[in-house]
Design an enzyme around this catalytic site. Structure first.
Site, PDB file in Angstrom:
ATOM      1  N   LYS A   1       0.845  -1.214   0.000  1.00 56.47           N
ATOM      2  CA  LYS A   1       0.000   0.000   0.000  1.00 56.47           C
ATOM      3  C   LYS A   1       0.874   1.255   0.000  1.00 56.47           C
ATOM      4  CE  LYS A   1      -3.977  -1.987   0.189  1.00 56.47           C
ATOM      5  NZ  LYS A   1      -5.304  -1.888  -0.254  1.00 56.47           N
TER       6      LYS A   1
ATOM      7  N   LYS B   1      -3.077  -9.961  -7.115  1.00 54.05           N
ATOM      8  CA  LYS B   1      -4.301 -10.336  -6.418  1.00 54.05           C
ATOM      9  C   LYS B   1      -5.463  -9.512  -6.958  1.00 54.05           C
ATOM     10  CE  LYS B   1      -5.593  -8.391  -2.546  1.00 54.05           C
ATOM     11  NZ  LYS B   1      -6.318  -8.082  -1.295  1.00 54.05           N
TER      12      LYS B   1
ATOM     13  N   LYS C   1      -9.854  -4.364  -5.325  1.00 57.80           N
ATOM     14  CA  LYS C   1     -10.686  -3.218  -5.677  1.00 57.80           C
ATOM     15  C   LYS C   1      -9.802  -2.079  -6.157  1.00 57.80           C
ATOM     16  CE  LYS C   1     -13.389  -4.100  -1.572  1.00 57.80           C
ATOM     17  NZ  LYS C   1     -12.395  -4.070  -0.484  1.00 57.80           N
TER      18      LYS C   1
HETATM   19  N1  AQP Z   1      -8.150 -11.644  -4.556  1.00 55.05           N
HETATM   20  C1  AQP Z   1      -8.614 -12.173  -3.439  1.00 55.05           C
HETATM   21  N2  AQP Z   1      -8.708 -13.518  -3.322  1.00 55.05           N
HETATM   22  C2  AQP Z   1      -9.201 -14.062  -2.179  1.00 55.05           C
HETATM   23  N3  AQP Z   1      -9.635 -13.323  -1.123  1.00 55.05           N
HETATM   24  C3  AQP Z   1      -9.564 -11.987  -1.212  1.00 55.05           C
HETATM   25  N4  AQP Z   1      -9.901 -10.987  -0.383  1.00 55.05           N
HETATM   26  C4  AQP Z   1      -9.622  -9.803  -0.956  1.00 55.05           C
HETATM   27  N5  AQP Z   1      -9.113  -9.991  -2.176  1.00 55.05           N
HETATM   28  C5  AQP Z   1      -9.050 -11.347  -2.372  1.00 55.05           C
HETATM   29  C6  AQP Z   1     -10.470 -11.168   0.952  1.00 55.05           C
HETATM   30  O1  AQP Z   1     -11.669 -10.409   1.015  1.00 55.05           O
HETATM   31  C7  AQP Z   1     -11.853  -9.968   2.357  1.00 55.05           C
HETATM   32  C8  AQP Z   1     -12.200  -8.504   2.371  1.00 55.05           C
HETATM   33  O2  AQP Z   1     -11.112  -7.771   1.841  1.00 55.05           O
HETATM   34  P1  AQP Z   1     -11.004  -6.211   2.093  1.00 55.05           P
HETATM   35  O3  AQP Z   1     -11.946  -5.504   1.242  1.00 55.05           O
HETATM   36  O4  AQP Z   1     -11.147  -5.902   3.511  1.00 55.05           O
HETATM   37  O5  AQP Z   1      -9.530  -5.832   1.787  1.00 55.05           O
HETATM   38  P2  AQP Z   1      -8.505  -6.296   0.768  1.00 55.05           P
HETATM   39  O6  AQP Z   1      -7.980  -7.631   1.100  1.00 55.05           O
HETATM   40  O7  AQP Z   1      -7.488  -5.231   0.765  1.00 55.05           O
HETATM   41  O8  AQP Z   1      -9.328  -6.365  -0.581  1.00 55.05           O
HETATM   42  P3  AQP Z   1      -9.065  -5.557  -1.855  1.00 55.05           P
HETATM   43  O9  AQP Z   1     -10.088  -5.845  -2.853  1.00 55.05           O
HETATM   44  O10 AQP Z   1      -7.658  -5.766  -2.292  1.00 55.05           O
HETATM   45  O11 AQP Z   1      -9.311  -4.084  -1.363  1.00 55.05           O
HETATM   46  P4  AQP Z   1      -8.444  -2.811  -1.502  1.00 55.05           P
HETATM   47  O12 AQP Z   1      -8.026  -2.738  -2.938  1.00 55.05           O
HETATM   48  O13 AQP Z   1      -9.362  -1.697  -1.128  1.00 55.05           O
HETATM   49  O14 AQP Z   1      -7.288  -2.950  -0.561  1.00 55.05           O
HETATM   50  C9  AQP Z   1     -10.565 -10.277   3.118  1.00 55.05           C
HETATM   51  O15 AQP Z   1     -10.778 -11.432   3.924  1.00 55.05           O
HETATM   52  C10 AQP Z   1      -9.587 -10.579   2.029  1.00 55.05           C
HETATM   53  O16 AQP Z   1      -8.585 -11.497   2.435  1.00 55.05           O
END
Ligand code: AQP
Length: 327
Positions: A111, A191, A194
């Protein structure tokens, strides 16, 4: 009944990775565990975001959780900032967390690279707040995607440090991974995320989903239709594993490795299965959008129930710390 806690950030469109990595698993766990699920808005503000959209994003995220099958009768569903004890406990945990431990977190490093113009303390403190989210409810299990495993390890360490320094009041929670804990984005590299924009949103229209799937990266060594492919290195096959039954997986494996089927055939099969599973979710979400009073009510009741647990934990924590209590 053992308690589980997990959260999701209102940082944009919820995608297939969030769904199969976390949310769908949460719906399965509702019968076995005392469940607490949270829209973690205080985590979401650690990166730049459009302020005017935050309320809508928070409600949209709650709608998705309900549309996917989380049930307010079986789970507590709420918004993190409605229970201020999360940040209070995070502050206390800051005092037992070694700086070196948070500095080495992979998510922090990623990040920080992504948001060079705003590497703030909150971004670094993210896993400490996450430890507070979990331990406030003394949860024993945390169902998350693979990317969060390191944070759960840190959560255990925070609990250990607190328990050793003050009194043994916190459990050391374990992660619960789904059967698809890591889904890559349509770029086939990072990965699905979002913020990286490489995602397929679970509420996206069918034609958009198909277009993203159609152009998604597969096995890069399969250049021509007649080349045999390797499903083990193909992200589309990983997503198939989350949406397709065994018979279809065997058919694809055979077809792909013998060049009997092409990537587009394989993607069409996946598209049908994704559509079958997500159409009812999309319909339910549209229904809930017309019934916002219900959604707000669920979040209010969830926060009320969580505040009770949080209150009790914080009273115990403050006493353990030896703080002078108010009259
Ligand atoms: N690509 C993924 N594969 C499997 N699990 C995933 N999770 C996120 N991306 C994947 C799981 O979804 C839950 C919620 O995630 P989050 O929104 O709290 O944060 P994150 O992991 O940071 O997800 P993003 O989409 O990557 O969000 P941004 O871009 O905003 O940081 C968690 O249990 C996560 O493991």
């Amino acid at each position: 009944m053992k308690r589980i806690f997990s959260g999701i950030q209102p940082t944009g469109e919820i995608h297939l990775g969030n769904y199969v990595g976390a949310i769908r698993n949460w719906t399965y766990l509702q019968d076995e565990y005392d469940c607490v699920f949270c829209v973690v808005d205080y985590h979401a503000i650690t990166i730049e975001y459009p302020v005017e959209e935050m309320k809508k994003r928070t409600l949209d995220t709650a709608i998705i959780l309900l549309a996917c099958g989380l049930s307010p009768e079986r789970s507590k569903i709420f918004v993190q900032s409605h229970v201020p004890e999360h940040t209070e406990l995070a502050w206390i945990f800051n005092t037992v967390t070694p700086i070196g431990e948070v500095e080495r977190m992979t998510q922090f490093k990623d990040k920080a690279r992504q948001h060079r113009a705003n590497i703030n303390m909150g971004l670094m403190d993210y896993p400490v707040l996450q430890a507070a989210d979990i331990l406030l409810y003394k949860a024993g299990y945390v169902p998350v995607g693979e990317d969060q495993v390191q944070h759960i390890e840190l959560c255990r360490e925070v609990a250990r440090k607190f328990n050793t320094r003050f009194a043994p009041i916190f459990p050391e929670p374990e992660e619960l991974l789904s059967m698809a804990p890591r889904i890559l984005g349509v770029d086939g590299q990072s990965k699905m995320s979002k913020s990286l924009g490489n995602y397929i949103g679970i509420l996206e229209e069918e034609d958009v989903v198909w277009e993203k799937l159609r152009t998604a990266v597969t096995d890069v060594n399969r250049v021509r239709r007649k080349d045999p492919g390797n499903p083990e290195v193909c992200n589309i096959y990983t997503i198939h594993r989350a949406f397709s039954d065994n018979a279809m997986l065997i058919e694809i494996d055979k077809g792909c490795t013998s060049a009997g089927i092409g990537c587009i055939d394989c993607k069409k099969m996946l598209f049908e299965n994704v559509k079958r599973e997500l159409t009812p979710v999309r319909e339910k979400a549209r229904e809930l959008e017309k019934n916002m009073d219900y959604v707000v009510d669920v979040l209010e009741k969830g926060a009320d129930a969580c505040r009770e647990i949080a209150d009790a934990t914080m009273e115990e924590v403050r006493a353990t710390l030896g703080l002078y209590p108010p009259r």
